[in-house]
Design an enzyme around this catalytic site. Structure first.
Site, mmCIF file in Angstrom:
data_model
loop_
_atom_site.group_PDB
_atom_site.id
_atom_site.type_symbol
_atom_site.label_atom_id
_atom_site.label_comp_id
_atom_site.label_asym_id
_atom_site.label_seq_id
_atom_site.Cartn_x
_atom_site.Cartn_y
_atom_site.Cartn_z
ATOM 1 N N SER A 139 22.264 27.676 -12.814
ATOM 2 C CA SER A 139 21.351 28.755 -12.480
ATOM 3 C C SER A 139 20.229 28.292 -11.543
ATOM 4 O O SER A 139 20.474 27.874 -10.427
ATOM 5 C CB SER A 139 20.797 29.382 -13.762
ATOM 6 O OG SER A 139 20.110 30.567 -13.459
ATOM 7 N N ASP A 296 18.087 34.478 -7.818
ATOM 8 C CA ASP A 296 18.127 33.022 -7.990
ATOM 9 C C ASP A 296 19.503 32.509 -7.545
ATOM 10 O O ASP A 296 20.373 33.286 -7.183
ATOM 11 C CB ASP A 296 17.747 32.637 -9.432
ATOM 12 C CG ASP A 296 18.812 32.984 -10.451
ATOM 13 O OD1 ASP A 296 19.662 33.851 -10.160
ATOM 14 O OD2 ASP A 296 18.817 32.391 -11.549
ATOM 15 N N ASP A 298 22.299 31.545 -8.758
ATOM 16 C CA ASP A 298 23.565 32.107 -9.262
ATOM 17 C C ASP A 298 23.463 33.619 -9.453
ATOM 18 O O ASP A 298 24.311 34.237 -10.095
ATOM 19 C CB ASP A 298 23.997 31.421 -10.559
ATOM 20 C CG ASP A 298 23.061 31.698 -11.717
ATOM 21 O OD1 ASP A 298 21.842 31.885 -11.472
ATOM 22 O OD2 ASP A 298 23.514 31.728 -12.880
ATOM 23 N N ARG A 301 19.303 36.440 -11.919
ATOM 24 C CA ARG A 301 17.910 36.831 -12.160
ATOM 25 C C ARG A 301 17.289 37.332 -10.864
ATOM 26 O O ARG A 301 17.796 37.070 -9.774
ATOM 27 C CB ARG A 301 17.125 35.643 -12.719
ATOM 28 C CG ARG A 301 17.799 35.117 -13.984
ATOM 29 C CD ARG A 301 17.083 33.974 -14.623
ATOM 30 N NE ARG A 301 16.463 33.128 -13.670
ATOM 31 C CZ ARG A 301 15.294 32.516 -13.866
ATOM 32 N NH1 ARG A 301 14.658 32.678 -14.992
ATOM 33 N NH2 ARG A 301 14.771 31.753 -12.943
ATOM 34 N N GLU A 398 14.734 39.705 -20.495
ATOM 35 C CA GLU A 398 13.955 38.572 -20.996
ATOM 36 C C GLU A 398 12.888 38.279 -19.952
ATOM 37 O O GLU A 398 13.110 38.501 -18.756
ATOM 38 C CB GLU A 398 14.839 37.350 -21.251
ATOM 39 C CG GLU A 398 15.574 36.814 -20.063
ATOM 40 C CD GLU A 398 16.500 35.642 -20.401
ATOM 41 O OE1 GLU A 398 16.630 35.284 -21.583
ATOM 42 O OE2 GLU A 398 17.091 35.093 -19.461
ATOM 43 N N SER A 400 11.780 35.836 -18.434
ATOM 44 C CA SER A 400 12.035 34.915 -17.318
ATOM 45 C C SER A 400 12.906 35.591 -16.257
ATOM 46 O O SER A 400 13.929 35.075 -15.849
ATOM 47 C CB SER A 400 12.671 33.628 -17.822
ATOM 48 O OG SER A 400 13.783 33.926 -18.638
ATOM 49 N N LYS A 412 22.580 39.007 -18.168
ATOM 50 C CA LYS A 412 21.609 39.405 -17.149
ATOM 51 C C LYS A 412 22.276 39.415 -15.777
ATOM 52 O O LYS A 412 23.204 38.650 -15.531
ATOM 53 C CB LYS A 412 20.393 38.497 -17.185
ATOM 54 C CG LYS A 412 20.674 37.019 -17.135
ATOM 55 C CD LYS A 412 19.359 36.264 -17.252
ATOM 56 C CE LYS A 412 19.549 34.776 -17.170
ATOM 57 N NZ LYS A 412 19.858 34.164 -18.460
#
EC number: 2.7.1.106
Length: 586
Positions: A139, A296, A298, A301, A398, A400, A412
């Protein structure tokens, strides 16, 4: 075998580096909040060809025991764009080895022919009715790391007892089997299939379920900049924008193509805010784009920044974005649902260290809110239960910056979140409202929720343990603290030991997680603060939030109170100077 990692071990041996040899060879990786994750390199506690082969052999053994139809249904393998020259360890090579172990055992393998966003693996597991899947990714971790993320047939990440059982199976077959090293199998075996086109098409089709204003999107004057942080996101976010009727977002040229060195950022984590978003913000100013979307490496997020009237950029926190997404997904549900739809059937979820803003919205609007342990694996498996019981889940998150809009994927997803954020911004733009202004409206209606999350680095596990043990035996043995500085504590929940002072039987409602540290304090002044260890990095994280009622609108007071409380929390409970903790560099 891999000559480069073999050479690393031989060099250590030749140079008498016994301590480092012990560190590398005398422990195994365990499943954290996101599967196995470690640095790439030689040794059993690192990610390398051998440990990936061993992990996959263990997976094979366990899956064979769990599913009689394993060899009919098959297994999904995806990977990101990470790699390391010194140990010739790339995500793609590790994915091929994962596939080879299973192909050698006559298991059909759906191996993506190209890097994909992490959410494509759980999505493919569900769509292709495979028994499980693995994504090779670390990630947003530093470039030295990689990981092995496991999804069950449900499409959610594995939780206990599966993780423990798989580790047992890995221990039982550490010697590579005949054929496990044979990565040519991915080119020659008739059992290997490439699901890329099919899964991409189905995923984009499913995205339409959460698109509510295609017409409006196609006419919007808003411009968006997207950065994929040297990772997998570019192609997929471009496609998603097309599905929603948008013109393509403007890519950041230096960051749109894969680069395992992440050479334009000090760390590949968009959570770090403005410092890592530099290139995208400058491009947006040049292109006259008001909204920046960052996935990000991968693409599971999403970070969002918006240009304000005063010429400064506002980078939203995960909790602030969740307030906007929660408002938006419920608003869209309300406007698009049939008359007799029951709001009591609707759910939103968050992890326990995330903002309680969804709880406040749920209370006022009449739907349900639930919280889970930290880590999206808990959210995914809970959503699965709710869906099986006929419930409707609109949104989960979440703090983050992990978001899930809709339930096509049970993990996610930064690709869908990016395009939903764009639609929300385009819709608000028609009423000349910015995202920041809408956030304030949400807070004014449901109550201000002001939070701060940060961390300290600590590379010594025994120091971390002693910090938490001191809290469990504060003024005397087996006594938790009653105050933090001048702030009185109302309740304490310790998920590590299963204690919760607010419950009649003093037992925590959330399942116990013995192998990680986590204590939550509820203060008399309405603040909730949690201290926990990270499941993926050498960090002690702290989370604190002031939840106010809608009547309480003095934000300056709330912010000051939160600041003082965090100061007390750090000074009294973490004692950074005494414990040699490294402050997060901002």
């Amino acid at each position: 075998m891999n000559p480069k990692t073999k050479e690393q071990i031989e060099n250590l041996l030749r140079n008498g580096m016994n301590k480092e040899l012990r560190d590398r060879l005398c422990c195994r990786m365990t499943f954290g909040t996101a599967g196995l994750r470690s640095a790439m390199g030689a040794g059993f506690c690192y990610i390398n060809d051998l440990t990936v082969i061993q992990s996959t052999q263990g997976m094979y053994k366990y899956l064979e025991r769990c599913f009689s139809d394993f060899k009919q249904r098959g297994f999904v393998v995806g990977y990101d764009t990470r790699g390391q020259v010194t140990s010739s360890c790339s995500s793609q090579r590790l994915a091929k080895l994962t596939a080879a172990v299973l192909l050698a055992k006559d298991v059909p393998v759906y191996l993506f022919s190209k890097y994909v966003p992490t959410p494509f693996v759980p999505y493919a597991v569900q769509e292709l009715k495979a028994v499980a899947g693995v994504m090779i990714t670390a990630s947003h971790n530093r470039k030295e790391d990689n990981g092995y993320k496991v999804y069950w047939e449900t499409g959610a990440q594995i939780t206990s007892p599966h993780d423990k059982e798989i580790l047992k199976c890995i221990e039982e077959c550490v010697e590579p089997w005949n054929g496990s090293w044979n990565d040519n199998l991915v080119d020659t075996s008739p059992l290997k299939r490439d699901p890329l086109q099919d899964i991409c098409r189905r995923y984009m089709e499913d995205l339409k379920k959460i698109c509510f204003h295609r017409e409006l999107n196609s006419k919007t004057t808003l411009k968006f900049v997207h950065t994929s942080f040297h990772g997998v996101g570019h192609d997929y976010v471009q496609l998603a924008f097309q599905v929603f009727g948008f013109k393509p977002p403007i890519p950041v040229p230096e960051q749109k193509d894969p680069d395992p060195d992440f050479s334009t950022v000090k760390c590949p984590n968009p959570e770090e805010g403005e410092s890592v978003l530099e290139l995208s913000l400058r491009l947006a100013e040049k292109e006259n784009a008001r909204v920046v979307l960052a996935t990000d490496p991968d693409a599971d997020r999403l970070a969002v920044a918006e240009l304000q009237e005063n010429g400064h950029w506002k980078v939203f926190t995960g909790n602030e974005l969740a307030a906007l997404f929660g408002w938006w997904m419920f608003d869209c549900w309300k406007k698009n649902t049939s008359r007799n739809a029951d709001v009591k059937n609707v759910y939103m979820l968050a992890t326990t260290v995330s903002s309680k803003i969804l709880k406040a919205i749920a209370l006022k609007e009449g739907f349900h809110f639930e919280e889970t342990l930290p880590g999206f694996k808990w959210i995914g498996s809970r959503i699965k239960d709710l869906l099986e019981n006929g419930k409707e889940v609109l949104f989960a998150f979440e703090e983050s910056i992990g978001f899930l809009c809709g339930t096509s994927v049970l993990d996610k997803d930064g690709v869908s979140a990016a395009v939903v954020a764009a639609e929300m911004a385009a819709y608000l733009e028609t009423m000349t409202i910015t995202l920041k202004q809408q956030l304030i409206k949400v807070y004014e209606k449901y109550g201000y929720h002001i939070s701060k999350t940060s961390y300290f680095l600590c590379y010594d596990p025994s120091t971390i343990k002693s910090i938490f043990e001191r809290l469990r035996n504060f003024d005397s043995p087996k006594e938790y603290p009653k105050f933090c500085g001048t702030f009185a504590i109302l309740h304490i929940r310790d998920v590590t030991t299963g204690y919760d002072s607010s419950q009649p039987n003093k037992k925590s409602v959330l399942p116990v997680s013995k192998n990680s540290q986590m204590i939550t304090f509820t203060f008399q002044n309405g603040c909730v603060a949690t201290l926990r260890t990270s499941g993926t990095e050498p960090k002690i994280k702290y989370y604190a939030e002031m939840c106010a009622s809608p009547e309480q609108s003095d934000t300056a007071f709330l912010e000051e109170e939160l600041r003082k409380l965090i100061e007390a929390l750090i000074e009294n409970f973490l004692e950074p100077s005494k414990n040699g903790l490294i402050w997060r560099s901002v």
